[in-house]
Design a protein around this motif. Structure first.
Motif, PDB file in Angstrom:
ATOM      1  N   SER A  70      -7.491 -14.031  -6.042  1.00 25.32           N
ATOM      2  CA  SER A  70      -7.734 -12.559  -6.994  1.00 25.32           C
ATOM      3  C   SER A  70      -8.755 -12.422  -8.571  1.00 25.32           C
ATOM      4  O   SER A  70      -8.456 -13.956  -9.028  1.00 25.32           O
ATOM      5  CB  SER A  70      -6.537 -12.025  -8.307  1.00 25.32           C
ATOM      6  N   ILE A  71      -9.416 -11.779  -8.882  1.00 26.77           N
ATOM      7  CA  ILE A  71     -10.206 -11.753 -10.332  1.00 26.77           C
ATOM      8  C   ILE A  71     -10.539 -10.713 -11.281  1.00 26.77           C
ATOM      9  O   ILE A  71     -10.000  -9.718 -11.453  1.00 26.77           O
ATOM     10  CB  ILE A  71     -11.929 -11.909  -9.652  1.00 26.77           C
ATOM     11  N   ASP A  72     -10.312 -11.158 -12.436  1.00 25.06           N
ATOM     12  CA  ASP A  72      -9.513 -10.190 -13.767  1.00 25.06           C
ATOM     13  C   ASP A  72     -10.459 -10.660 -15.408  1.00 25.06           C
ATOM     14  O   ASP A  72     -10.878 -12.202 -14.792  1.00 25.06           O
ATOM     15  CB  ASP A  72      -8.197  -9.816 -13.218  1.00 25.06           C
ATOM     16  N   GLU A  73     -10.412 -10.150 -15.505  1.00 25.04           N
ATOM     17  CA  GLU A  73     -11.098 -10.360 -16.884  1.00 25.04           C
ATOM     18  C   GLU A  73     -10.129 -10.734 -17.791  1.00 25.04           C
ATOM     19  O   GLU A  73      -8.462 -10.398 -18.109  1.00 25.04           O
ATOM     20  CB  GLU A  73     -12.111  -9.249 -17.365  1.00 25.04           C
ATOM     21  N   GLN A  74     -10.256 -12.353 -19.168  1.00 19.20           N
ATOM     22  CA  GLN A  74      -9.678 -11.759 -19.592  1.00 19.20           C
ATOM     23  C   GLN A  74     -10.183 -12.486 -20.877  1.00 19.20           C
ATOM     24  O   GLN A  74     -10.959 -12.632 -20.838  1.00 19.20           O
ATOM     25  CB  GLN A  74      -9.307 -13.982 -19.351  1.00 19.20           C
ATOM     26  N   ASP A 154      -9.794  -5.349  -9.463  1.00 15.76           N
ATOM     27  CA  ASP A 154      -9.482  -3.841 -10.485  1.00 15.76           C
ATOM     28  C   ASP A 154     -10.770  -2.922  -9.884  1.00 15.76           C
ATOM     29  O   ASP A 154     -11.501  -3.558  -9.979  1.00 15.76           O
ATOM     30  CB  ASP A 154      -8.849  -3.978 -11.040  1.00 15.76           C
ATOM     31  N   ARG A 155     -10.456  -2.207 -10.154  1.00 13.07           N
ATOM     32  CA  ARG A 155     -11.905  -0.951 -10.694  1.00 13.07           C
ATOM     33  C   ARG A 155     -12.873  -1.553 -11.181  1.00 13.07           C
ATOM     34  O   ARG A 155     -14.479  -0.893 -11.122  1.00 13.07           O
ATOM     35  CB  ARG A 155     -11.028   0.453 -10.651  1.00 13.07           C
ATOM     36  N   PHE A 156     -12.398  -2.312 -11.993  1.00 10.65           N
ATOM     37  CA  PHE A 156     -14.295  -2.800 -12.918  1.00 10.65           C
ATOM     38  C   PHE A 156     -15.381  -3.226 -12.175  1.00 10.65           C
ATOM     39  O   PHE A 156     -15.887  -3.044 -11.566  1.00 10.65           O
ATOM     40  CB  PHE A 156     -13.505  -3.173 -13.939  1.00 10.65           C
ATOM     41  N   PHE A 157     -14.369  -3.957 -10.896  1.00  9.64           N
ATOM     42  CA  PHE A 157     -15.258  -4.451 -10.548  1.00  9.64           C
ATOM     43  C   PHE A 157     -15.569  -4.649  -8.728  1.00  9.64           C
ATOM     44  O   PHE A 157     -16.967  -4.764  -7.761  1.00  9.64           O
ATOM     45  CB  PHE A 157     -14.576  -5.850 -10.038  1.00  9.64           C
ATOM     46  N   THR A 158     -14.569  -3.544  -8.675  1.00 12.98           N
ATOM     47  CA  THR A 158     -14.760  -2.798  -6.855  1.00 12.98           C
ATOM     48  C   THR A 158     -15.642  -1.874  -6.859  1.00 12.98           C
ATOM     49  O   THR A 158     -15.548  -0.661  -7.218  1.00 12.98           O
ATOM     50  CB  THR A 158     -13.861  -2.558  -6.556  1.00 12.98           C
ATOM     51  N   THR A 159     -16.868  -2.110  -5.564  1.00 12.29           N
ATOM     52  CA  THR A 159     -17.819  -0.856  -5.109  1.00 12.29           C
ATOM     53  C   THR A 159     -18.158  -0.957  -3.792  1.00 12.29           C
ATOM     54  O   THR A 159     -17.587  -2.361  -3.448  1.00 12.29           O
ATOM     55  CB  THR A 159     -18.703  -1.057  -6.203  1.00 12.29           C
ATOM     56  N   ILE A 160     -18.849   0.233  -2.979  1.00 15.50           N
ATOM     57  CA  ILE A 160     -18.735  -0.210  -1.755  1.00 15.50           C
ATOM     58  C   ILE A 160     -19.944  -1.310  -1.573  1.00 15.50           C
ATOM     59  O   ILE A 160     -19.600  -1.849  -0.381  1.00 15.50           O
ATOM     60  CB  ILE A 160     -18.788   1.371  -1.531  1.00 15.50           C
ATOM     61  N   GLY A 175      -9.260  -3.460  -3.393  1.00 20.90           N
ATOM     62  CA  GLY A 175      -8.874  -3.580  -5.017  1.00 20.90           C
ATOM     63  C   GLY A 175      -8.721  -2.029  -5.058  1.00 20.90           C
ATOM     64  O   GLY A 175      -9.488  -1.556  -4.290  1.00 20.90           O
ATOM     65  N   THR A 176      -8.660  -1.437  -6.445  1.00 22.08           N
ATOM     66  CA  THR A 176      -8.381  -0.077  -6.615  1.00 22.08           C
ATOM     67  C   THR A 176     -10.311   0.095  -7.012  1.00 22.08           C
ATOM     68  O   THR A 176     -10.342  -0.652  -7.454  1.00 22.08           O
ATOM     69  CB  THR A 176      -7.576   0.179  -7.935  1.00 22.08           C
ATOM     70  N   ILE A 177     -10.480   1.584  -7.212  1.00 20.86           N
ATOM     71  CA  ILE A 177     -12.168   1.905  -7.138  1.00 20.86           C
ATOM     72  C   ILE A 177     -12.006   3.201  -8.163  1.00 20.86           C
ATOM     73  O   ILE A 177     -11.238   4.305  -7.879  1.00 20.86           O
ATOM     74  CB  ILE A 177     -13.181   1.814  -5.089  1.00 20.86           C
ATOM     75  N   MET A 178     -13.094   3.384  -8.904  1.00 21.28           N
ATOM     76  CA  MET A 178     -13.023   4.697  -9.205  1.00 21.28           C
ATOM     77  C   MET A 178     -13.703   5.652  -8.627  1.00 21.28           C
ATOM     78  O   MET A 178     -14.647   5.717  -7.792  1.00 21.28           O
ATOM     79  CB  MET A 178     -14.232   4.272 -10.777  1.00 21.28           C
ATOM     80  N   MET A 227      -9.648   0.658  -1.908  1.00 21.12           N
ATOM     81  CA  MET A 227     -10.208   0.306  -1.433  1.00 21.12           C
ATOM     82  C   MET A 227      -9.973  -0.856  -0.880  1.00 21.12           C
ATOM     83  O   MET A 227     -10.262  -1.830  -1.210  1.00 21.12           O
ATOM     84  CB  MET A 227     -12.061   0.789  -1.723  1.00 21.12           C
ATOM     85  N   SER A 228     -10.236  -1.306   0.475  1.00 15.09           N
ATOM     86  CA  SER A 228     -10.179  -2.037   1.168  1.00 15.09           C
ATOM     87  C   SER A 228     -10.633  -2.787   2.534  1.00 15.09           C
ATOM     88  O   SER A 228     -11.704  -1.615   3.097  1.00 15.09           O
ATOM     89  CB  SER A 228      -8.351  -2.590   1.695  1.00 15.09           C
ATOM     90  N   VAL A 229     -11.050  -4.006   2.554  1.00 12.30           N
ATOM     91  CA  VAL A 229     -11.637  -4.602   4.288  1.00 12.30           C
ATOM     92  C   VAL A 229     -10.660  -4.769   4.896  1.00 12.30           C
ATOM     93  O   VAL A 229     -11.004  -5.174   6.039  1.00 12.30           O
ATOM     94  CB  VAL A 229     -12.443  -5.352   3.779  1.00 12.30           C
ATOM     95  N   VAL A 230      -9.433  -5.562   4.471  1.00 14.58           N
ATOM     96  CA  VAL A 230      -8.762  -6.155   5.368  1.00 14.58           C
ATOM     97  C   VAL A 230      -6.716  -4.637   5.473  1.00 14.58           C
ATOM     98  O   VAL A 230      -6.264  -5.556   6.486  1.00 14.58           O
ATOM     99  CB  VAL A 230      -8.297  -7.677   5.295  1.00 14.58           C
ATOM    100  N   HIS A 231      -7.183  -4.419   4.749  1.00 17.52           N
ATOM    101  CA  HIS A 231      -5.258  -4.031   4.863  1.00 17.52           C
ATOM    102  C   HIS A 231      -5.569  -1.834   4.518  1.00 17.52           C
ATOM    103  O   HIS A 231      -6.915  -1.677   4.346  1.00 17.52           O
ATOM    104  CB  HIS A 231      -4.802  -3.868   3.714  1.00 17.52           C
ATOM    105  N   GLY A 232      -4.744  -1.177   5.328  1.00 19.69           N
ATOM    106  CA  GLY A 232      -4.805   0.121   5.138  1.00 19.69           C
ATOM    107  C   GLY A 232      -3.322   0.832   4.747  1.00 19.69           C
ATOM    108  O   GLY A 232      -2.602   0.129   3.916  1.00 19.69           O
ATOM    109  N   THR A 233      -2.633   2.249   5.159  1.00 21.73           N
ATOM    110  CA  THR A 233      -1.434   2.817   5.333  1.00 21.73           C
ATOM    111  C   THR A 233      -0.908   1.733   6.001  1.00 21.73           C
ATOM    112  O   THR A 233       0.080   2.083   5.207  1.00 21.73           O
ATOM    113  CB  THR A 233      -1.855   4.274   5.156  1.00 21.73           C
ATOM    114  N   GLN A 234      -1.110   1.311   6.939  1.00 23.08           N
ATOM    115  CA  GLN A 234       0.180   1.062   8.087  1.00 23.08           C
ATOM    116  C   GLN A 234       0.381  -0.383   7.955  1.00 23.08           C
ATOM    117  O   GLN A 234      -0.892  -1.376   7.818  1.00 23.08           O
ATOM    118  CB  GLN A 234      -0.090   1.265   9.164  1.00 23.08           C
ATOM    119  N   PRO A 235       1.283  -1.245   8.142  1.00 21.31           N
ATOM    120  CA  PRO A 235       2.354  -0.004   8.241  1.00 21.31           C
ATOM    121  C   PRO A 235       3.053  -0.216   6.260  1.00 21.31           C
ATOM    122  O   PRO A 235       3.356  -0.742   5.770  1.00 21.31           O
ATOM    123  CB  PRO A 235       3.245  -1.488   8.815  1.00 21.31           C
ATOM    124  N   GLU A 236       3.422   0.767   7.080  1.00 21.32           N
ATOM    125  CA  GLU A 236       4.264   1.664   5.352  1.00 21.32           C
ATOM    126  C   GLU A 236       5.505   0.599   5.459  1.00 21.32           C
ATOM    127  O   GLU A 236       6.810   0.241   6.188  1.00 21.32           O
ATOM    128  CB  GLU A 236       4.245   2.810   5.884  1.00 21.32           C
TER     129      GLU A 236
END
Length: 426
Positions: A70-74, A154-160, A175-178, A227-236
């Motif tokens: 995981s990547i985040d700011e400190q 998180d959404r600060f880093f995530t872009t398409i 990650g989350t995305i704006m 947004m993800s390249v490896v995960h989706g909604t399933q399996p819930e």
């Protein structure tokens, strides 16, 4: 307070005086200023502590690379004058020096990059044209990860665009995305009002034309975009969430991408929490001292997390690992034992008096740490003029001797047929 009569800490006061401590702290230097050329000072705002940071970084880079990171700011808390101070209102310490960190889900730091402006990141990234600050940070910190690693941010880093570039390097972002970074994709998802009417736990999924990128909108208390390249909604699955109206936990449906993000994303926050427990909070106006103290705290927390991980594998579930505070105290004790100039010496006279008083329990000298015992060039024997010889402290020996190690302050046999002195120090 360490040197006060009421709260005296002998482990510290026996090593150096208060005046010497403050004199040493005020004179600490990582580099000699005149040895650093002017062009290097212009390129690196943190040149005054760079060798120390590089040493900490080498330790982080020597660790095994995991499958997930995981990547985040400190934030390094500091309110004084420094080369690059930032303000982040969402952090517990909002004012300080920004540090971007790559860590595992267990909180172990793998890499970090101090923020000095976008220009310094552009120089460290290949083909930086068109990348935002968050994407530049992702590109820089992912340079030390192996192919196939799943990266969470998180959404600060995530872009398409950033996710697509990572896919080319076989690194898979989640990650989350704006909302303003989705372009036309957000129109394919249901509106916030429609999902609110459908109730908590509602989710919707949209995929790219090539099927390599997935966008999920999940409604909990508020809508969340991921947004993800490896995960989706399933399996819930389901999770327990607090409901303010009924004032109790309710069961809510949860997509797979949300579950994986919550499990893998908290590594940097865990490291921040570990540092905050016993932070070196000594007041200082020097940003260099604050940096040295912060990254020492980071190295200690990293070491304890690695120790706890190894302990779970090697020692088994029956024995418990030592706590973080005790771990820090052990490290401090070893560092204090490295100093020989002001070691407290047990005088011969006091030992003779203790030996003569048969009714009083004899003082037993604590055995030094193994790191002190095995320094071959720091131990010399001395003969103590005692009336009665002391018992040898080597494990398994029942003999008595008047030979004592000048560093360890323990009595050891030094005879032709029994050389406990050599065995104790090797």
């Amino acid at each position: 307070m360490y040197w006060s009569k009421a709260l005296k800490i002998t482990a510290i006061t026996d090593k150096f005086t208060r005046a010497r401590f403050f004199k040493l702290r005020g004179a600490i230097k990582v580099v000699i200023d005149h040895d650093v050329p002017e062009d290097l000072r212009m390129l690196d705002k943190f040149w005054k502590v760079r060798p120390f940071l590089d040493r900490i970084l080498r330790g982080c880079l020597s660790l095994n690379r995991p499958d997930c990171a995981s990547i985040d700011e400190q934030m390094i808390p500091f309110t004084g004058a420094c080369p690059c101070r930032q303000y982040l209102p969402m952090k517990p310490n909002p004012v300080g020096i920004k540090n971007f960190v790559c860590a595992t889900a267990d909180g172990i730091v793998l890499d970090f990059e101090l923020y000095q402006g976008t220009g310094s990141l552009i120089e460290k990234v290949e083909e930086p044209e068109g990348l935002s600050l968050g994407s530049l940070v992702i590109e820089r910190l992912c340079q030390t990860l192996h192919r196939g690693t799943k990266v969470y941010c998180d959404r600060f880093f995530t872009t398409i665009k950033g996710a697509q570039r990572m896919m080319e390097k076989e690194l898979y972002m989640t990650g989350t995305i704006m909302k303003n970074r989705l372009a036309e994709a957000k129109h394919k998802l249901p509106s916030d009002k429609a999902m609110k009417n459908a109730g908590r736990g509602t989710s919707s999924e949209v995929s790219a034309e090539d099927g390599k990128l997935c966008l999920v909108k999940w409604y909990d208390n508020k809508p969340v975009l991921l947004m993800s390249v490896v995960h989706g909604t399933q399996p819930e699955d389901t999770c327990q969430r607090w409901d303010k109206k009924v004032k109790q936990y309710v069961t809510v449906s949860r997509p797979s991408i949300v579950r994986e993000y919550n499990i893998k994303m908290g590594g940097v926050d865990l490291m921040d929490r570990m540092i905050s427990y016993y932070r070196m909070s000594t007041r200082t106006k020097k940003w260099t001292m604050r940096m040295v103290m912060h990254f020492t705290d980071l190295a200690l927390a990293n070491s304890w997390l690695l120790y706890r991980k190894d302990h779970a594998i090697c020692a088994g579930p029956k024995t418990r690992p030592i706590q973080f505070l005790q771990f820090r105290m052990e490290v401090a004790k070893i560092l204090l034992d490295q100093h020989h100039g002001a070691d407290a010496d047990l005088s011969t006279q006091s030992e003779e008096e203790e030996d003569s008083n048969q009714g009083v329990k004899r003082h037993v000298t604590e055995l030094p740490h193994v790191s002190v015992r095995r320094r071959a060039n720091a131990h010399l024997p001395e003969m103590i003029g005692l009336k009665n010889a002391m018992r040898c402290r080597q494990l398994g020996c029942t003999g008595r001797t008047r030979v004592r190690c000048m560093t360890c302050k323990v009595f050891l046999c030094l005879q032709t047929e029994r050389n406990c002195y050599s065995a104790f120090h090797t």
